[in-house]
Enzyme design. Structure first.
Site, PDB file in Angstrom:
ATOM      1  N   GLU A 196       0.818  -1.217   0.000  1.00 28.15           N
ATOM      2  CA  GLU A 196       0.000   0.000   0.000  1.00 28.15           C
ATOM      3  C   GLU A 196       0.856   1.274   0.000  1.00 28.15           C
ATOM      4  O   GLU A 196       0.698   2.143   0.849  1.00 28.15           O
ATOM      5  CB  GLU A 196      -0.963  -0.014   1.189  1.00 28.15           C
ATOM      6  CG  GLU A 196      -1.900  -1.213   1.173  1.00 28.15           C
ATOM      7  CD  GLU A 196      -2.812  -1.284   2.391  1.00 28.15           C
ATOM      8  OE1 GLU A 196      -2.754  -0.380   3.255  1.00 28.15           O
ATOM      9  OE2 GLU A 196      -3.599  -2.248   2.487  1.00 28.15           O
ATOM     10  N   ASN A 240       1.990  -5.167  -3.236  1.00 32.07           N
ATOM     11  CA  ASN A 240       0.625  -5.538  -2.860  1.00 32.07           C
ATOM     12  C   ASN A 240      -0.159  -4.280  -2.503  1.00 32.07           C
ATOM     13  O   ASN A 240       0.342  -3.403  -1.793  1.00 32.07           O
ATOM     14  CB  ASN A 240       0.676  -6.489  -1.655  1.00 32.07           C
ATOM     15  CG  ASN A 240      -0.681  -7.023  -1.259  1.00 32.07           C
ATOM     16  OD1 ASN A 240      -1.367  -7.665  -2.037  1.00 32.07           O
ATOM     17  ND2 ASN A 240      -1.084  -6.762  -0.016  1.00 32.07           N
ATOM     18  N   HIS A 276     -10.356  -6.131  -2.000  1.00 32.09           N
ATOM     19  CA  HIS A 276     -11.409  -5.911  -1.005  1.00 32.09           C
ATOM     20  C   HIS A 276     -12.550  -5.191  -1.730  1.00 32.09           C
ATOM     21  O   HIS A 276     -12.555  -3.972  -1.868  1.00 32.09           O
ATOM     22  CB  HIS A 276     -10.879  -5.063   0.155  1.00 32.09           C
ATOM     23  CG  HIS A 276      -9.863  -5.750   0.993  1.00 32.09           C
ATOM     24  ND1 HIS A 276     -10.143  -6.872   1.741  1.00 32.09           N
ATOM     25  CD2 HIS A 276      -8.543  -5.479   1.214  1.00 32.09           C
ATOM     26  CE1 HIS A 276      -9.048  -7.268   2.376  1.00 32.09           C
ATOM     27  NE2 HIS A 276      -8.072  -6.444   2.074  1.00 32.09           N
ATOM     28  N   GLU A 305      -6.326 -10.811  -1.029  1.00 37.54           N
ATOM     29  CA  GLU A 305      -7.145 -10.502   0.147  1.00 37.54           C
ATOM     30  C   GLU A 305      -8.623 -10.339  -0.231  1.00 37.54           C
ATOM     31  O   GLU A 305      -9.315  -9.463   0.288  1.00 37.54           O
ATOM     32  CB  GLU A 305      -6.636  -9.219   0.834  1.00 37.54           C
ATOM     33  CG  GLU A 305      -5.176  -9.276   1.236  1.00 37.54           C
ATOM     34  CD  GLU A 305      -4.674  -8.007   1.917  1.00 37.54           C
ATOM     35  OE1 GLU A 305      -5.513  -7.253   2.469  1.00 37.54           O
ATOM     36  OE2 GLU A 305      -3.459  -7.758   1.897  1.00 37.54           O
ATOM     37  N   ASP A 307     -12.408 -10.220  -0.473  1.00 38.78           N
ATOM     38  CA  ASP A 307     -13.701 -10.365   0.199  1.00 38.78           C
ATOM     39  C   ASP A 307     -14.674  -9.428  -0.500  1.00 38.78           C
ATOM     40  O   ASP A 307     -14.267  -8.544  -1.254  1.00 38.78           O
ATOM     41  CB  ASP A 307     -13.631 -10.113   1.713  1.00 38.78           C
ATOM     42  CG  ASP A 307     -12.883  -8.842   2.096  1.00 38.78           C
ATOM     43  OD1 ASP A 307     -12.894  -7.869   1.313  1.00 38.78           O
ATOM     44  OD2 ASP A 307     -12.288  -8.814   3.194  1.00 38.78           O
TER      45      ASP A 307
END
Length: 392
Positions: A196, A240, A276, A305, A307
């Protein structure tokens, strides 16, 4: 045709046709598990575990794709009102082991949790995840090394006060990376090295709150990759971030950075999208195209990651919401399967029982593929069917 070359799987057993044998050992022995184990499993626990053991996601996934999840623990779980999930919830751990061929520590390897006091490492929770993965034939993704968030107070306050100068700060980062990556050399397959690092602005820039970059300059990104590679030459090293699933300014910034790092000979091996996703926004329809352009640079790609959160009313998600969620999970997986070197696909937790989402996005939730009681949602079956079809 997906590639048979996979640095991640070359060091694991999943891609070697051993999954059925390894699943026979998927239950973590009580004598080997950290902490109290709680009461014996109920009948529905055995049924749920048995189902996963026979035909879980890892059993139907293609040999060149690891299907992963985050191992809940640390972070908000410390104050969530229940014992540490990975350590104490046997049902949770049994299903994690049976369903998934890869595992990412959710918080247990983040700096504030791993080195809460300078030079004093809290290895226990991270070691438990790695050791459990080894017993169950799972790959491990290390998360994360250079990040602006979840750093310990001794570090952030030392930098802010000037007590830690730039020379010492650089040495702290190098020591931490070499110590952590070196401890798990040969045991952790992938590392999120730089996490990030760009802003979400229309014209993204390196984050001003990332004190590593602001104090030490952008060159510290390349140094972090070099130190990690020297500590474990076999590990695959990734950039990432979130909100980089589609082709746009932020993913363009990473594309330019990746080109620059590769031109310098930096040991960058992969680009990862967190994914996400939220019903508040649209699905990133250029996901596969975006992953493909990084693949064309010679990088591995990964979904790390995933979701899919939604607004949740008192009665829980509606049938229509669950169908939309299943469609988005499926589209994300299909995008990864469509890119030759997308070799790792990780969902960020699998049960709503331990999801991070309600703690950080008020009014939303139900983001995972299982309900709190481990009943499988349509999203789970969408992944299952898509993985099985990819074997054909």
């Amino acid at each position: 045709m997906r590639s048979s070359r996979n640095r991640t799987l070359a060091r694991g057993a999943v891609g070697l046709g051993l999954a059925p044998l390894l699943l026979a050992a998927a239950v973590l022995p009580a004598s080997a598990a950290p902490g109290p184990q709680g009461p014996p499993p109920h009948a529905n626990e055995d049924q749920s575990y048995g189902q996963a053991k026979k035909n879980g996601l890892r059993t139907v996934a293609p040999d060149d794709l690891v299907i992963g999840t985050a191992a809940a623990g640390g972070g908000h779980h410390v104050t969530a009102g229940y014992p540490d999930p990975f350590t104490y919830d046997r049902q949770y751990r049994r299903i994690l082991n049976a369903e998934f061929s890869s595992v990412s520590p959710e918080n247990q390897m983040k700096w504030e949790f791993l080195e809460p006091e300078r030079g004093q490492y809290n290895w226990g929770p991270a070691d438990a995840i790695v050791e459990n993965a080894e017993r169950n034939g799972q790959a491990v993704r290390g998360h994360t090394l250079l990040w602006h968030s979840q750093n310990p107070a001794w570090l952030t306050e030392g930098v802010a006060s000037g007590e830690i100068d730039d020379t010492e700060l650089r040495q702290i980062l190098e020591d931490h990376i070499r110590t952590v990556v070196g401890r798990y050399a040969g045991r952790i397959d992938q590392w999120d090295v730089a996490n990030e690092i760009f802003t979400d602005e229309a014209t993204p820039r390196l984050r001003p709150e990332n004190f590593w970059i602001q104090e030490l300059g952008p060159g510290i990104i390349a140094d972090a990759f070099r130190w990690a590679h020297e500590a474990d030459p076999q590990a695959t090293l990734f950039l990432n971030d979130y909100a980089v699933e589609h082709i746009g300014p932020k993913s363009d910034a990473y594309y330019a950075l990746a080109q620059d790092l590769l031109a310098q000979g930096v040991p960058l091996h992969g680009f990862a999208v967190q994914a996400h996703l939220s019903f508040e926004y649209s699905f990133p329809t250029s996901l596969q195209e975006n992953l493909q352009r990084f693949d064309d640079l010679g990088l591995e790609t990964a979904v790390t990651e995933l979701d899919v959160r939604m607004p949740v009313a008192e009665g829980g998600p509606t049938e229509a919401q669950l169908e939309q969620q299943a469609d988005w999970y499926q589209q994300a997986l299909e995008a990864c399967l469509g890119v030759e070197e997308c070799n790792s696909f990780t969902i960020w937790g699998f049960t709503d029982k331990y999801s991070w989402v309600p703690y950080f996005f008020e009014g939303t939730g139900a983001a995972n593929v299982m309900f709190e009681d481990y009943e499988r949602k349509p999203a789970y079956w969408a992944l299952h069917e898509t993985l099985a079809a990819a074997q054909d």
